[in-house]
Design an enzyme around this catalytic site. Structure first.
Site, PDB file in Angstrom:
ATOM      1  CG  ASP A   1      -2.159   0.894   0.984  1.00 45.74           C
ATOM      2  OD1 ASP A   1      -2.106   1.741   0.061  1.00 45.74           O
ATOM      3  OD2 ASP A   1      -3.158   0.763   1.721  1.00 45.74           O
TER       4      ASP A   1
HETATM    5  C1  BGC Z   1      -5.107   3.190   0.002  1.00 45.05           C
HETATM    6  C2  BGC Z   1      -5.205   2.161  -1.100  1.00 45.05           C
HETATM    7  C3  BGC Z   1      -5.047   2.843  -2.442  1.00 45.05           C
HETATM    8  C4  BGC Z   1      -3.736   3.590  -2.466  1.00 45.05           C
HETATM    9  C5  BGC Z   1      -3.453   4.291  -3.768  1.00 45.05           C
HETATM   10  C6  BGC Z   1      -3.887   4.071  -0.124  1.00 45.05           C
HETATM   11  O1  BGC Z   1      -3.927   5.120   0.776  1.00 45.05           O
HETATM   12  O2  BGC Z   1      -5.101   2.536   1.263  1.00 45.05           O
HETATM   13  O3  BGC Z   1      -6.428   1.498  -1.033  1.00 45.05           O
HETATM   14  O4  BGC Z   1      -5.118   1.897  -3.467  1.00 45.05           O
HETATM   15  O5  BGC Z   1      -3.752   4.569  -1.429  1.00 45.05           O
HETATM   16  O6  BGC Z   1      -4.272   5.369  -3.955  1.00 45.05           O
END
Ligand code: BGC
Length: 733
Positions: free
Chosen positions: A273
């Protein structure tokens, strides 16, 4: 929209080798589709230079790239690819509910209803169709990776991201997420399954240590991911921010190596993530790719990884494995074989998919005195709610989809960046007026309760939109605002025919439920939400949505009433900032007994149970038969005993195993029935749901003995039950 300079695999191969008189098929991993994805991945990685390999294992967050190259658009993630070998740029966009906007100007996309709305359909075919639609739009916009597949179980009702997820049950979440992933990937787009695992609240998500026993985890959140991965075969899995029993999830070799890659044989790649990597050690733990490097403290998979490779701390073979997994995911899902089919979007057809999903996911919670469906003869309808003449509410954060015309509530004066709600351009007042052509439609924001009540008293019926906005990075309270609760009371006192339409991110407490005759859970209903709600209100659609989560009667019924860490950490912060917050632990002592299982264990009566939902018709169950042995096989007949066509979802539960009571959903089947029609459905239980995890044996174990099974329309209502004998056995994870 992206106009790429990228060369596609087949183009590169043709150009480079057109003049070669002999070119072995085996050496042409790009264009040779007769080879397996594994073979093609191995061949192409063998041709890569060290620098090319390194370029695939750490990537950018475009919004924070300085300078931002021309061919990069605002979205979640970007890797330049390997043009020499025809590997296109990896262009990543969020998320499960459609192509998120990420701050791009005038960029249209179709918004599905929220995850909980989709899950309320209990319908894998519909999940596939919804996934297919958003996968297609992903390609049309030039992206090739959709950060979708939110599988986290709804453990706590206050989680600000519950609207992105599906349910509190591992089977329901796993099957539905798997179908969605399959639909997305049918469009030559890689889907993730995320966030692996136990990122169950937003408060302190970068520092919280989720603690749970292995058995409990295997039987709950891990099982949801396992089923989703088996059924959807995602190209990639995204590990989560939080720690799991000590190490960060993205650095947990237990999670990534032992469970995901060894026990489950996952062949794709693990991406982090955004901001979830904390050391180069993550590579040896099983992380294959660092995403959004701009939001980590260091680009661990660049300089530190080079040093670790030089010192031997990380082996060259491991780097090759990381890259091979990425390439395998790309080959397996057709990313190497075809360039994106750039727009234009077929908005009308795609909106129809969103509307169909919303209609099937709306849950009728209460309908005293058959207030609904609304009568054709109704003359004056009052529609009340703050944005009823603007649009329908949507959930916030990285998954936010913004169809053209979305209204974003302005930030309060003098504040810095704060998230604010967005309303999709599907307008309740207009949709109701279009359907009830002969009726007079009056509306009010409800800001002044006395004025709203006065308007309500002048109408035949009132449709009151009550809402709860939720967003990534913040958890919520379970009550509607005090003002809304008072508004409901005031309006209901003025008009006995008040229908409350809830647009919420999850379950809410309803101390006011007795005051109104009808309640409709519309969740966040998506880009055609108002039309879907209207069709349910008027009976053009017979509601068939079923709750994928429990609605409690009182907050004390939940294992936790407020998020641990609240007050300790700042809310709504970015990863790098968040990482400075003090660490804390969350003890998931309820283990695998979450949601309805918890309520059953504690003998608590929910307000509305898991699986529940009313219809405008009635059903009768008969001929319930179950056989045991290696698993439970069930058949049951369902008859539509009312006067409208409808869809019934028969649910089969385990109530008690040989040693203890254990309420668990074993399976479900849907029957679409005309009035008077009768069908027999069959359900075969996934044996893992009859088993418990045996930590010593590292396997599932079904104890020999008697198992009580029931069928019914929800988790709290058995219409027929029986006992079966199961053969004792232990089987592979
Ligand atoms: C989120 C993810 C997301 C990623 C990219 C993160 O803060 O937890 O679900 O895919 O950002 O935007």
């Amino acid at each position: 929209m992206i106009r790429g300079r990228a060369l596609w695999c087949s183009v590169v191969v043709a150009a480079v080798f057109a003049s070669a008189s002999v070119y072995s098929q085996a050496l042409r991993p790009c264009s040779n589709a007769s080879l397996s994805p594994d073979q093609r991945a191995a061949l192409i990685v063998a041709q890569m230079t060290f620098e090319e390999k390194m370029s695939l294992v750490h990537g950018h967050m475009p919004m924070r790239m300085k300078p931002m190259p021309d061919d990069v658009v605002l979205s979640a993630g970007y890797f330049p690819g390997v043009p020499r070998l025809g590997v296109p740029a990896l262009r990543e966009t969020d998320a499960s509910l459609g192509v998120a906007n990420a701050g791009r100007q005038n960029d249209d996309a179709t918004a599905l209803p929220s995850g909980l709305a989709l899950a309320s359909t209990w319908n894998p075919e519909l999940m596939f169709a919804a996934g297919q639609m958003i996968g297609k739009q992903t390609r049309q916009k030039g992206f090739n990776i959709l950060l979708a597949g939110g599988v986290n179980l709804v453990r706590d009702p206050y989680n600000g991201r519950n609207f992105e997820y599906l349910s509190e049950d591992p089977l329901l979440s796993g099957v539905l997420a798997g179908a969605s992933i399959k639909g997305i990937q049918s469009q030559k787009v890689v889907s993730t399954a995320k966030h692996f695992v136990l990122n169950s609240q937003e408060t302190g998500r970068y520092v919280a240590d989720a603690r749970i026993s292995e058995a409990a985890l295997r039987e709950s959140d891990l099982l949801a991911f396992q089923i989703a991965i088996e059924q959807g075969d995602p190209g990639s899995v995204m590990c989560s921010y939080n720690k799991l029993n000590g190490p960060y999830a993205c650095e947990s070799s237990y999670l990534l190596k032992d469970v995901l890659k060894t026990d489950w044989g996952f062949k794709g790649w693990v991406m982090s993530d955004w901001g979830a990597v904390h050391s180069v050690g993550a590579a040896n733990a099983g992380l294959d790719q660092q995403s959004g490097q701009e939001v980590d403290k260091e680009v661990y998979f660049d300089g530190p990884l080079r040093a670790a490779l030089a010192s031997g701390e990380v082996s060259q073979a491991r780097l090759d494995d990381m890259v091979t997994r990425i390439m395998r995911g790309m080959f397996a899902n057709g990313l190497m074989d075809q360039a994106p089919d750039f727009g234009p979007l077929n908005t009308q057809a795609d909106n129809a998919v969103a509307q169909m999903a919303a209609e099937a996911g709306i849950v009728l919670l209460k309908n005293k005195g058959a207030v609904l469906p609304l009568k054709e003869s109704v003359k004056r309808i009052a529609v009340i709610g703050p944005y009823v003449n603007t649009g329908v509410l949507s959930g916030g954060g990285s998954s936010q989809v913004a169809p053209a015309g979305t209204y974003r509530v302005p930030r309060p004066e003098g504040t810095g960046w704060v998230p604010t709600p967005s309303y999709h351009p599907s307008v309740p007042v207009k949709a109701i007026a279009a359907r009830a052509e002969k009726a007079e439609i009056v509306f009010d924001t409800g800001a002044d309760i006395a004025a709203a009540a006065k308007l309500a008293s002048s109408a035949d019926v009132v449709i009151l939109f009550a809402e709860q906005w939720t967003t990534e990075t913040r958890d919520v309270d379970l009550h509607l605002s005090e003002h809304q609760e008072k508004l409901i009371a005031g309006v209901a006192a003025a008009n006995a025919k008040t229908v409350v339409v809830l647009t919420t991110g999850g379950s809410v407490l309803m101390p006011w439920a007795e005051k109104v005759p009808a309640i409709v859970a519309a969740w966040y209903p998506g880009g055609r939400g108002a039309e879907a709600i209207t069709r349910v209100l008027f009976g053009d659609v017979n509601p068939s949505g079923r709750l994928p989560i429990t609605f409690a009667a009182r907050v004390e019924q939940w294992p936790r009433q407020t998020p641990p860490g609240r007050g300790l950490v700042r809310e709504g912060t970015s990863p790098v900032i968040g990482a400075q917050d003090p660490p804390f632990a969350i003890d998931y002592a309820e283990g695998s007994s979450l949601g309805y299982r918890w309520f059953a264990e504690k003998a608590e009566m929910p307000l509305y149970p898991f699986g529940y939902g009313l219809s405008y018709t009635t059903y009768r169950y008969s001929e319930f038969k179950v056989t045991g042995g290696d698993t439970a096989e069930v058949s049951v007949s369902i008859k539509n005993t009312g006067r409208r066509s409808g869809t019934e979802t028969a649910q089969v539960y385990l109530r008690k195993g040989p040693h203890r009571s254990q309420l668990r959903l074993l399976g479900w089947a849907q029957a679409v029935l005309k009035p008077g029609e009768y069908k027999t459905v069959t359900i075969k239980a996934d044996p893992r749901l009859l088993a418990n995890w045996d930590e010593a044996a590292r396997a599932w174990r079904i104890d020999e003995g008697t198992y009580e099974i029931f069928v019914g329309p929800n988790a709290s209502e058995a219409v027929a039950q029986t006992a079966i004998t199961m053969r004792g056995r232990t089987f592979a994870p």
